[in-house]
Write a protein that holds these residues in place. Structure first.
Motif, PDB file in Angstrom:
ATOM      1  N   LEU A 175      -3.247   0.779  10.155  1.00 16.47           N
ATOM      2  CA  LEU A 175      -3.581   0.158   9.010  1.00 16.47           C
ATOM      3  C   LEU A 175      -4.135  -1.489   9.643  1.00 16.47           C
ATOM      4  O   LEU A 175      -3.758  -1.918  10.499  1.00 16.47           O
ATOM      5  CB  LEU A 175      -2.275   0.239   7.988  1.00 16.47           C
ATOM      6  CG  LEU A 175      -1.835   1.043   7.662  1.00 16.47           C
ATOM      7  CD1 LEU A 175      -0.643   1.103   6.719  1.00 16.47           C
ATOM      8  CD2 LEU A 175      -2.910   1.997   6.748  1.00 16.47           C
ATOM      9  N   CYS A 177      -3.051  -4.134   8.743  1.00 14.23           N
ATOM     10  CA  CYS A 177      -1.596  -4.939   8.753  1.00 14.23           C
ATOM     11  C   CYS A 177      -1.230  -5.271  10.091  1.00 14.23           C
ATOM     12  O   CYS A 177       0.018  -5.801  10.191  1.00 14.23           O
ATOM     13  CB  CYS A 177      -0.897  -4.754   7.478  1.00 14.23           C
ATOM     14  SG  CYS A 177      -0.181  -2.998   7.614  1.00 14.23           S
ATOM     15  N   ALA A 226       5.649  -6.216   7.653  1.00 16.59           N
ATOM     16  CA  ALA A 226       4.768  -5.045   7.484  1.00 16.59           C
ATOM     17  C   ALA A 226       5.084  -3.725   7.576  1.00 16.59           C
ATOM     18  O   ALA A 226       4.828  -2.582   6.858  1.00 16.59           O
ATOM     19  CB  ALA A 226       3.370  -5.566   8.089  1.00 16.59           C
ATOM     20  N   ARG A 229       7.256  -2.599   4.764  1.00 17.93           N
ATOM     21  CA  ARG A 229       6.712  -2.529   3.564  1.00 17.93           C
ATOM     22  C   ARG A 229       6.115  -1.335   3.510  1.00 17.93           C
ATOM     23  O   ARG A 229       6.099  -0.504   2.542  1.00 17.93           O
ATOM     24  CB  ARG A 229       5.652  -3.784   3.390  1.00 17.93           C
ATOM     25  CG  ARG A 229       4.613  -3.503   2.355  1.00 17.93           C
ATOM     26  CD  ARG A 229       3.482  -4.669   2.074  1.00 17.93           C
ATOM     27  NE  ARG A 229       4.170  -6.191   1.888  1.00 17.93           N
ATOM     28  CZ  ARG A 229       4.312  -6.691   0.964  1.00 17.93           C
ATOM     29  NH1 ARG A 229       4.426  -5.944  -0.173  1.00 17.93           N
ATOM     30  NH2 ARG A 229       5.209  -7.944   0.948  1.00 17.93           N
ATOM     31  N   VAL A 230       5.346  -0.840   4.621  1.00 16.96           N
ATOM     32  CA  VAL A 230       4.682   0.598   4.853  1.00 16.96           C
ATOM     33  C   VAL A 230       5.804   1.679   4.701  1.00 16.96           C
ATOM     34  O   VAL A 230       5.458   2.601   3.909  1.00 16.96           O
ATOM     35  CB  VAL A 230       3.923   0.624   6.180  1.00 16.96           C
ATOM     36  CG1 VAL A 230       3.477   2.149   6.338  1.00 16.96           C
ATOM     37  CG2 VAL A 230       2.826  -0.163   6.186  1.00 16.96           C
ATOM     38  N   ILE A 233       6.779   1.921   0.880  1.00 18.64           N
ATOM     39  CA  ILE A 233       5.667   2.530   0.138  1.00 18.64           C
ATOM     40  C   ILE A 233       5.655   3.985   0.442  1.00 18.64           C
ATOM     41  O   ILE A 233       5.577   4.889  -0.612  1.00 18.64           O
ATOM     42  CB  ILE A 233       4.239   1.946   0.742  1.00 18.64           C
ATOM     43  CG1 ILE A 233       3.896   0.744   0.409  1.00 18.64           C
ATOM     44  CG2 ILE A 233       3.132   3.076   0.177  1.00 18.64           C
ATOM     45  CD1 ILE A 233       3.100   0.050   0.904  1.00 18.64           C
ATOM     46  N   TYR A 253      -1.022   0.207   0.095  1.00 17.55           N
ATOM     47  CA  TYR A 253      -0.629  -1.228   0.742  1.00 17.55           C
ATOM     48  C   TYR A 253      -1.497  -2.313   0.270  1.00 17.55           C
ATOM     49  O   TYR A 253      -0.743  -3.590  -0.008  1.00 17.55           O
ATOM     50  CB  TYR A 253      -0.839  -1.065   2.326  1.00 17.55           C
ATOM     51  CG  TYR A 253      -0.459  -2.360   3.041  1.00 17.55           C
ATOM     52  CD1 TYR A 253       0.958  -2.558   3.552  1.00 17.55           C
ATOM     53  CD2 TYR A 253      -1.229  -3.545   3.422  1.00 17.55           C
ATOM     54  CE1 TYR A 253       1.291  -3.711   4.225  1.00 17.55           C
ATOM     55  CE2 TYR A 253      -0.817  -4.373   4.089  1.00 17.55           C
ATOM     56  CZ  TYR A 253       0.569  -4.451   4.429  1.00 17.55           C
ATOM     57  OH  TYR A 253       0.923  -5.735   5.109  1.00 17.55           O
ATOM     58  N   GLU A 254      -2.420  -2.249   0.045  1.00 18.14           N
ATOM     59  CA  GLU A 254      -3.419  -3.139  -0.525  1.00 18.14           C
ATOM     60  C   GLU A 254      -3.030  -3.860  -1.890  1.00 18.14           C
ATOM     61  O   GLU A 254      -2.772  -4.896  -2.116  1.00 18.14           O
ATOM     62  CB  GLU A 254      -4.796  -2.932  -0.623  1.00 18.14           C
ATOM     63  CG  GLU A 254      -5.539  -2.803   0.799  1.00 18.14           C
ATOM     64  CD  GLU A 254      -6.902  -2.183   0.894  1.00 18.14           C
ATOM     65  OE1 GLU A 254      -7.517  -1.625  -0.163  1.00 18.14           O
ATOM     66  OE2 GLU A 254      -7.760  -2.070   1.842  1.00 18.14           O
ATOM     67  N   THR A 256       0.344  -3.651  -3.125  1.00 16.62           N
ATOM     68  CA  THR A 256       1.602  -4.347  -2.988  1.00 16.62           C
ATOM     69  C   THR A 256       1.234  -5.769  -2.729  1.00 16.62           C
ATOM     70  O   THR A 256       1.901  -6.792  -2.875  1.00 16.62           O
ATOM     71  CB  THR A 256       2.403  -3.539  -2.237  1.00 16.62           C
ATOM     72  OG1 THR A 256       1.775  -3.438  -0.916  1.00 16.62           O
ATOM     73  CG2 THR A 256       2.752  -2.077  -2.720  1.00 16.62           C
TER      74      THR A 256
END
Length: 282
Positions: A175, A177, A226, A229-230, A233, A253-254, A256
């Motif tokens: 990704l 990020c 990151a 966060r992933v 998700i 992701y984008e 959030t």
């Protein structure tokens, strides 16, 4: 239930729920016919392909195929082999002859290699491997004879239902990020710090010290955030039975990031519903 939504419709259903008429559709796995109706026999995701209606159970073990990419955990070290928990009906087997040795030399395994097996993998270690074959009892035979396979570090494991992992062209995803994803077809997903391909292989080829090291790299706070966060998700999408793919995860992701919420906020019920609505265009 209305199944006229398209050529390959997926809906969540529960046991005993009437799906459609048996006169118009054929029953598949996870269904039965009762009073000329196709009825779900398990809780799971209903799929319709042409005239065939099936239900894939939410809670099920992984059914492997040769060539599948899987993420597993070493459960036992035995003579010349490791037992691997791969979310299947029985432990998989990784033979000593199916791993790369230090130096990357292709040679016959010796007794000295067998004595050093715990320096390669020990109980609790996570690894990514490929399904090579099946033994007579149905258990999987794995191999890690690739620089893309081996011990996993610098991340966290997320477990979902195997039915939610779509078969993709590549199950190694990077990704923007700075997070790498390994979508194991057995439902084990590895979320980790990004590793450049040149760093993975090394200038001289096989980097045994890095591949079999138990020491994690230093990870900065931004990368840790990151990764978390992933991982959150993935948990949100999995609890709502959303099939996982690289495009879905990138879109989520984008979204959030645009909402500018903190990582713990992702697990709130309202936020999760809004996330799913955004990636499914509901």
């Amino acid at each position: 239930m209305d199944v006229d939504g398209g050529p390959a419709e997926r809906k969540v259903t529960c046991p005993g729920e009437v799906l459609t008429s048996a006169q118009d559709f054929m029953r598949g796995h996870g269904t039965y016919v009762d009073d000329e109706n196709v009825v779900a026999s398990v809780a799971g995701t209903m799929e319709r392909v042409n005239k065939l209606v099936t239900v894939k159970a939410v809670r099920t073990r992984y059914n492997a195929q040769v060539g599948d990419l899987v993420v597993g955990r070493i459960s036992e070290v035995q003579p010349k082999r490791w037992k691997v928990d791969a979310n299947a009906r029985q432990d998989a087997v990784l033979m000593l002859s199916s791993v790369n040795l230090p130096g990357g030399v292709q040679r016959r395994k010796l007794e000295s290699d067998e004595l050093q097996m715990r320096s390669f993998f020990e109980e609790g270690d996570l690894l990514v491997a490929e399904v090579q074959a099946f033994f007579g009892d149905g258990s999987m035979s794995l191999h890690t004879r690739s620089l893309s396979y081996g011990k996993l570090r610098n991340g966290q494991l997320v477990v979902v239902s195997p039915n939610l992992i779509r078969r993709l062209k590549s199950h190694f995803i990077t990704l923007p990020c700075g997070v790498d994803l390994i979508l194991g077809l057995n439902g084990y997903i590895w979320v980790s710090k990004h590793v450049r391909q040149s760093d993975r292989e090394g200038e001289e080829g096989f980097d045994a010290e890095a591949v079999y090291s138990n020491q994690n790299d230093v990870i900065d706070d931004a990368t840790r955030t990151a990764i978390s966060r992933v991982a959150n998700i993935i948990r949100i999408l999995a609890t709502r039975f959303i099939p996982l793919s690289d495009s879905i995860l990138l879109q989520a992701y984008e979204w959030t990031i645009e909402q500018d919420h903190q990582v713990p906020d992702l697990l709130q019920e309202d936020f999760g519903d809004a996330l799913v609505a955004s990636v499914t265009n509901l």
